[in-house]
Each structure stands twice: as structure tokens, then as C-alpha cells.
Design an enzyme around this catalytic site. Structure first.
Site, PDB file in Angstrom:
ATOM      1  N   ASP A   1      48.172  48.366 -62.033  1.00  0.00           N
ATOM      2  CA  ASP A   1      49.436  47.881 -61.498  1.00  0.00           C
ATOM      3  C   ASP A   1      50.535  48.724 -62.152  1.00  0.00           C
ATOM      4  O   ASP A   1      50.571  48.834 -63.383  1.00  0.00           O
ATOM      5  CB  ASP A   1      49.586  46.399 -61.871  1.00  0.00           C
ATOM      6  CG  ASP A   1      50.816  45.765 -61.262  1.00  0.00           C
ATOM      7  OD1 ASP A   1      51.878  46.425 -61.241  1.00  0.00           O
ATOM      8  OD2 ASP A   1      50.735  44.616 -60.810  1.00  0.00           O
TER       9      ASP A   1
ATOM     10  N   TYR B   1      66.253  46.312 -52.622  1.00  0.00           N
ATOM     11  CA  TYR B   1      65.552  47.548 -52.266  1.00  0.00           C
ATOM     12  C   TYR B   1      66.490  48.756 -52.368  1.00  0.00           C
ATOM     13  O   TYR B   1      66.159  49.776 -52.971  1.00  0.00           O
ATOM     14  CB  TYR B   1      64.983  47.413 -50.849  1.00  0.00           C
ATOM     15  CG  TYR B   1      64.140  48.591 -50.430  1.00  0.00           C
ATOM     16  CD1 TYR B   1      62.849  48.749 -50.919  1.00  0.00           C
ATOM     17  CD2 TYR B   1      64.626  49.552 -49.535  1.00  0.00           C
ATOM     18  CE1 TYR B   1      62.062  49.835 -50.536  1.00  0.00           C
ATOM     19  CE2 TYR B   1      63.845  50.634 -49.149  1.00  0.00           C
ATOM     20  CZ  TYR B   1      62.563  50.767 -49.647  1.00  0.00           C
ATOM     21  OH  TYR B   1      61.785  51.844 -49.264  1.00  0.00           O
TER      22      TYR B   1
ATOM     23  N   THR C   1      55.022  52.399 -41.118  1.00  0.00           N
ATOM     24  CA  THR C   1      53.906  52.002 -41.997  1.00  0.00           C
ATOM     25  C   THR C   1      53.825  50.479 -42.018  1.00  0.00           C
ATOM     26  O   THR C   1      54.660  49.793 -41.427  1.00  0.00           O
ATOM     27  CB  THR C   1      54.136  52.472 -43.451  1.00  0.00           C
ATOM     28  OG1 THR C   1      55.269  51.761 -43.976  1.00  0.00           O
ATOM     29  CG2 THR C   1      54.374  53.966 -43.571  1.00  0.00           C
TER      30      THR C   1
ATOM     31  N   LYS D   1      66.168  51.995 -54.941  1.00  0.00           N
ATOM     32  CA  LYS D   1      65.959  53.379 -54.519  1.00  0.00           C
ATOM     33  C   LYS D   1      67.103  54.291 -54.998  1.00  0.00           C
ATOM     34  O   LYS D   1      66.877  55.478 -55.266  1.00  0.00           O
ATOM     35  CB  LYS D   1      65.790  53.448 -53.002  1.00  0.00           C
ATOM     36  CG  LYS D   1      64.489  52.786 -52.534  1.00  0.00           C
ATOM     37  CD  LYS D   1      63.261  53.426 -53.178  1.00  0.00           C
ATOM     38  CE  LYS D   1      61.957  52.837 -52.698  1.00  0.00           C
ATOM     39  NZ  LYS D   1      60.771  53.477 -53.304  1.00  0.00           N
TER      40      LYS D   1
HETATM   41  P1  NDP Z   1      53.142  50.413 -47.875  1.00  0.00           P
HETATM   42  O1  NDP Z   1      53.556  49.013 -48.094  1.00  0.00           O
HETATM   43  O2  NDP Z   1      52.408  50.759 -46.641  1.00  0.00           O
HETATM   44  O3  NDP Z   1      52.299  50.950 -49.142  1.00  0.00           O
HETATM   45  C1  NDP Z   1      52.726  50.700 -50.445  1.00  0.00           C
HETATM   46  C2  NDP Z   1      51.598  50.988 -51.406  1.00  0.00           C
HETATM   47  O4  NDP Z   1      52.038  50.658 -52.741  1.00  0.00           O
HETATM   48  C3  NDP Z   1      50.360  50.135 -51.137  1.00  0.00           C
HETATM   49  O5  NDP Z   1      49.191  50.921 -51.342  1.00  0.00           O
HETATM   50  C4  NDP Z   1      50.481  49.043 -52.190  1.00  0.00           C
HETATM   51  O6  NDP Z   1      49.255  48.464 -52.573  1.00  0.00           O
HETATM   52  C5  NDP Z   1      51.058  49.829 -53.352  1.00  0.00           C
HETATM   53  N1  NDP Z   1      51.620  48.956 -54.374  1.00  0.00           N
HETATM   54  C6  NDP Z   1      52.513  47.949 -54.206  1.00  0.00           C
HETATM   55  N2  NDP Z   1      52.771  47.361 -55.376  1.00  0.00           N
HETATM   56  C7  NDP Z   1      52.017  47.995 -56.313  1.00  0.00           C
HETATM   57  C8  NDP Z   1      51.849  47.856 -57.710  1.00  0.00           C
HETATM   58  N3  NDP Z   1      52.503  46.894 -58.390  1.00  0.00           N
HETATM   59  N4  NDP Z   1      50.995  48.687 -58.360  1.00  0.00           N
HETATM   60  C9  NDP Z   1      50.300  49.645 -57.681  1.00  0.00           C
HETATM   61  N5  NDP Z   1      50.427  49.834 -56.347  1.00  0.00           N
HETATM   62  C10 NDP Z   1      51.282  49.011 -55.675  1.00  0.00           C
HETATM   63  O7  NDP Z   1      54.500  51.258 -47.987  1.00  0.00           O
HETATM   64  P2  NDP Z   1      54.929  52.706 -47.456  1.00  0.00           P
HETATM   65  O8  NDP Z   1      53.774  53.606 -47.380  1.00  0.00           O
HETATM   66  O9  NDP Z   1      55.820  52.520 -46.307  1.00  0.00           O
HETATM   67  O10 NDP Z   1      55.877  53.135 -48.689  1.00  0.00           O
HETATM   68  C11 NDP Z   1      55.471  54.008 -49.731  1.00  0.00           C
HETATM   69  C12 NDP Z   1      56.719  54.379 -50.524  1.00  0.00           C
HETATM   70  O11 NDP Z   1      57.653  55.020 -49.657  1.00  0.00           O
HETATM   71  C13 NDP Z   1      57.432  53.165 -51.111  1.00  0.00           C
HETATM   72  O12 NDP Z   1      57.944  53.484 -52.387  1.00  0.00           O
HETATM   73  C14 NDP Z   1      58.565  52.943 -50.122  1.00  0.00           C
HETATM   74  O13 NDP Z   1      59.655  52.274 -50.705  1.00  0.00           O
HETATM   75  C15 NDP Z   1      58.906  54.368 -49.741  1.00  0.00           C
HETATM   76  N6  NDP Z   1      59.608  54.491 -48.471  1.00  0.00           N
HETATM   77  C16 NDP Z   1      59.084  54.002 -47.311  1.00  0.00           C
HETATM   78  C17 NDP Z   1      59.776  54.132 -46.126  1.00  0.00           C
HETATM   79  C18 NDP Z   1      59.271  53.619 -44.823  1.00  0.00           C
HETATM   80  O14 NDP Z   1      60.033  53.630 -43.846  1.00  0.00           O
HETATM   81  N7  NDP Z   1      58.008  53.189 -44.715  1.00  0.00           N
HETATM   82  C19 NDP Z   1      61.090  54.780 -46.086  1.00  0.00           C
HETATM   83  C20 NDP Z   1      61.541  55.273 -47.351  1.00  0.00           C
HETATM   84  C21 NDP Z   1      60.815  55.124 -48.487  1.00  0.00           C
HETATM   85  P3  NDP Z   1      48.622  47.250 -51.681  1.00  0.00           P
HETATM   86  O15 NDP Z   1      48.089  47.948 -50.461  1.00  0.00           O
HETATM   87  O16 NDP Z   1      47.549  46.703 -52.535  1.00  0.00           O
HETATM   88  O17 NDP Z   1      49.747  46.305 -51.425  1.00  0.00           O
END
Ligand code: NDP
Length: 283
Positions: free
Chosen positions: A92, A187, A222, A191
Site C-alpha cells: 500500500d 483531488y 479508465t 494533484k
Molecule cells: P484507476 O482507478 O483505474 O487505477 C488506480 C490504481 O491505483 C489501481 O491499480 C489501484 O489499485 C491503485 N491504488 C489505489 N490506491 C492504492 C494504494 N493505497 N496503494 C497501492 N495502489 C493503490 O485509475 P487511473 O488509471 O485512471 O489513474 C491512475 C493515475 O492517473 C492516478 O494517480 C490518477 O489520479 C491519475 N489520473 C487519471 C486521470 C483519468 O482521467 N483517468 C486523469 C489524470 C490523472 P486497486 O485496483 O486495487 O484499487
């Protein structure tokens, strides 16, 4: 003279190739992190994904198998560039000691750690005047503390081993703009902190030869955004209309920028925030 004997295409491609490199990425089980993990592995790096335990419907196992079979067929074809392995490590990002220990174990096992992508993050919305304290702290802990702990973990190993590594923090366009009716105060704040964190770390770590940059995606399709879109009718079209390309981005559209930042094509780039938002902020 500098180009004598080298093939231009080979030279250009080698800027994106990562053979023998070792990468740590957080939150690599799905979405943007999964695409980045795959891209790094396909470019030849051995990739370790630090993530919460995978759920039964996770794409993770399929992806791990894909990387292994890709490497096998590349070896069989005698390719010079062979995909690296993808390994899952349970953790985590809010547990500083655990994240540090994981990076140390990887660096000891592999003898190096070159790349860190701090990608794990969550999105929650609540009206600013009502935002519950625990929810606010949790989001800041994952998105901000988690990014710092990951960068620290990798930076410590890069410094110990004298590796001119690349640390990439996944921020968001929400770190420097906002949108009506979203209630994303936590959020957006998190960021903005991540963008400034990359800048600050780039100064402290640059003197050790380690680069730190952030990447700020716009709206990407996503699980994170699907959860939000599914509760808000018509929002998909609204978001799409907010950039000149007229659509949301795909997670694979972050691959190129991260590969570039991770590799030898960007060795003079540090302290930058690279925006990948379909032109949202220009529109
Ligand atoms: P998702 O929710 O699809 O994926 C997030 C990932 O982070 C998952 O694998 C999740 O694990 C993991 N995660 C969450 N909490 C923890 C933790 N405490 N420890 C370890 N892993 C953790 O998100 P996105 O792919 O959309 O986002 C990825 C990044 O990009 C994020 O930082 C997001 O803020 C950023 N982002 C996304 C945008 C978008 O439009 N999608 C735009 C701009 C930035 P689990 O699957 O187990 O929950």
C-alpha cells in the site's frame, strides 16, 4: 560525424528502449498504470508493480502472461530487444516503510533501480463545505504521501547505487485547473501538490543526477473516470466537448510520454510537468 555508422531509425528508437533497466510502478494493475507497466516491459525493462492485492476480475494475470509470451516469441525470433518481466509486489503506497523496503528488495535482487512511476491514486468527490475529514485525509494520504513515499523509496536506492534514474509522478490537469460541479477539492488539491512535489524533488535530487518530472493527463477513460461518469448523465459528451480533439483519452495514450521520460531521450528534462490533455487547456 556523430552519426557516422549509426542507423537513424535505430538511434531514434534507442531513445525509447529500456533493455536491462529496472522499474517500479505503483498502482499498475489497471487503467493508466497497467498501460505504463506494459509499455516499460515491452521496452525491455524488468517491471515491478506495487499494488493492493489483485481482485479476481483484474486484468493483471492476463497482462503478466502477455509480457512473458511476448518475451518468449521475441527471443525465438532473435530480436535484439526482448520484453522484460512483469512482477507483482503486494503493498500500500501509504505505508512508507513497506514501500521503502520493497524498493530496497528490488534493488538488491536486480542490482539496480532506474525508473519509478508513482501512479497509484484515487478520486472521490464531495461538496467542499461538507467534505468529511477522514475521506479528505485518506485521499491526500494516497495521492500525495503515496507519491512522496514512492519517490523517496526509489531515490534512496538510485542514490545508494549511483544510478542517474528517472522518477515520474502521475499528476493531473486537475492540479492546475478545475471544472464546475465536480466537487473535487481534495483531488485537485492533491494533484497540485504532486506537480509541485516533482518540481521540489527535481531540485533536491538533480544534484545527485536523478531526474523527477510529473505527467498531467486530461480526462482518460479508465475505471476511475467510468465510476464518476456512470453517476452523471451526459457528462461523457460534456467532457469530450472540452477539448479540440472532441473525445476522452485512452490509457495507452500515456505510454509514449512515460517511455520518453523514463529513457535516454529525456536526459536533460527534469522539474517539468508534461501535459497530455487533448488540448483541454488550449481550448
Ligand atoms: P484507476 O482507478 O483505474 O487505477 C488506480 C490504481 O491505483 C489501481 O491499480 C489501484 O489499485 C491503485 N491504488 C489505489 N490506491 C492504492 C494504494 N493505497 N496503494 C497501492 N495502489 C493503490 O485509475 P487511473 O488509471 O485512471 O489513474 C491512475 C493515475 O492517473 C492516478 O494517480 C490518477 O489520479 C491519475 N489520473 C487519471 C486521470 C483519468 O482521467 N483517468 C486523469 C489524470 C490523472 P486497486 O485496483 O486495487 O484499487
Amino acid at each position: 560525424a556523430a552519426l557516422a555508422g549509426s542507423h537513424p531509425a535505430e538511434t531514434a528508437l534507442s531513445q525509447f528502449a529500456l533493455p536491462g533497466r529496472v522499474a517500479l510502478i505503483t498502482g499498475g494493475h489497471r487503467g493508466i498504470g497497467l498501460e505504463i507497466a506494459l509499455a516499460l516491459a515491452e521496452a525491455g525493462a524488468n517491471v515491478y508493480c506495487l499494488d493492493l492485492p489483485p481482485t479476481p476480475d483484474s486484468d493483471w494475470l492476463k497482462v503478466q502472461a502477455h509480457a512473458a509470451s511476448l518475451a518468449q516469441s521475441q527471443r525465438a525470433q532473435g530480436n535484439l530487444l526482448v520484453a522484460g518481466k512483469l512482477e507483482y509486489v503486494s503493498g500500500d503506497v501509504t505505508d512508507q516503510k513497506k514501500v521503502w523496503d520493497i524498493a530496497e528488495e528490488i534493488a538488491k535482487k536486480e542490482g539496480r533501480l532506474d525508473i519509478c512511476v508513482a501512479n497509484a491514486g484515487i478520486l472521490r468527490s464531495a461538496e467542499c463545505l461538507e467534505y468529511p475529514a477522514e475521506e479528505f485525509r485518506k485521499l491526500i494520504d494516497i495521492n500525495v504521501s503515496g507519491a512522496l513515499f514512492s519517490a523517496q523509496a526509489a531515490g534512496r536506492q538510485m542514490e545508494r547505487l549511483g544510478i542517474p534514474g528517472s522518477i515520474i509522478l502521475i499528476a493531473s490537469m486537475s492540479g492546475s485547473m478545475t471544472n464546475k460541479d465536480q466537487h473535487w477539492v481534495a483531488y485537485n488539491t492533491s494533484k497540485a501538490a504532486v506537480i509541485q512535489m516533482a518540481r521540489s524533488l527535481s531540485c533536491e535530487l538533480g544534484v545527485k543526477g536523478i531526474r523527477v518530472n510529473s505527467v498531467s493527463p486530461g480526462y482518460i477513460y479508465t475505471q476511475m473516470t467510468r465510476n464518476f461518469l456512470s453517476k452523471n448523465d451526459g457528462l461523457d459528451a460534456d467532457w469530450s466537448s472540452q477539448n479540440p480533439l472532441g473525445r476522452l483519452g485512452r490509457p495507452d495514450e500515456l505510454r509514449g510520454v512515460v517511455l520518453w521520460l523514463a529513457g535516454d531521450g529525456s536526459t536533460f528534462c527534469t522539474g517539468s510537468d508534461i501535459i497530455v490533455d487533448g488540448g483541454h487547456r488550449a481550448w
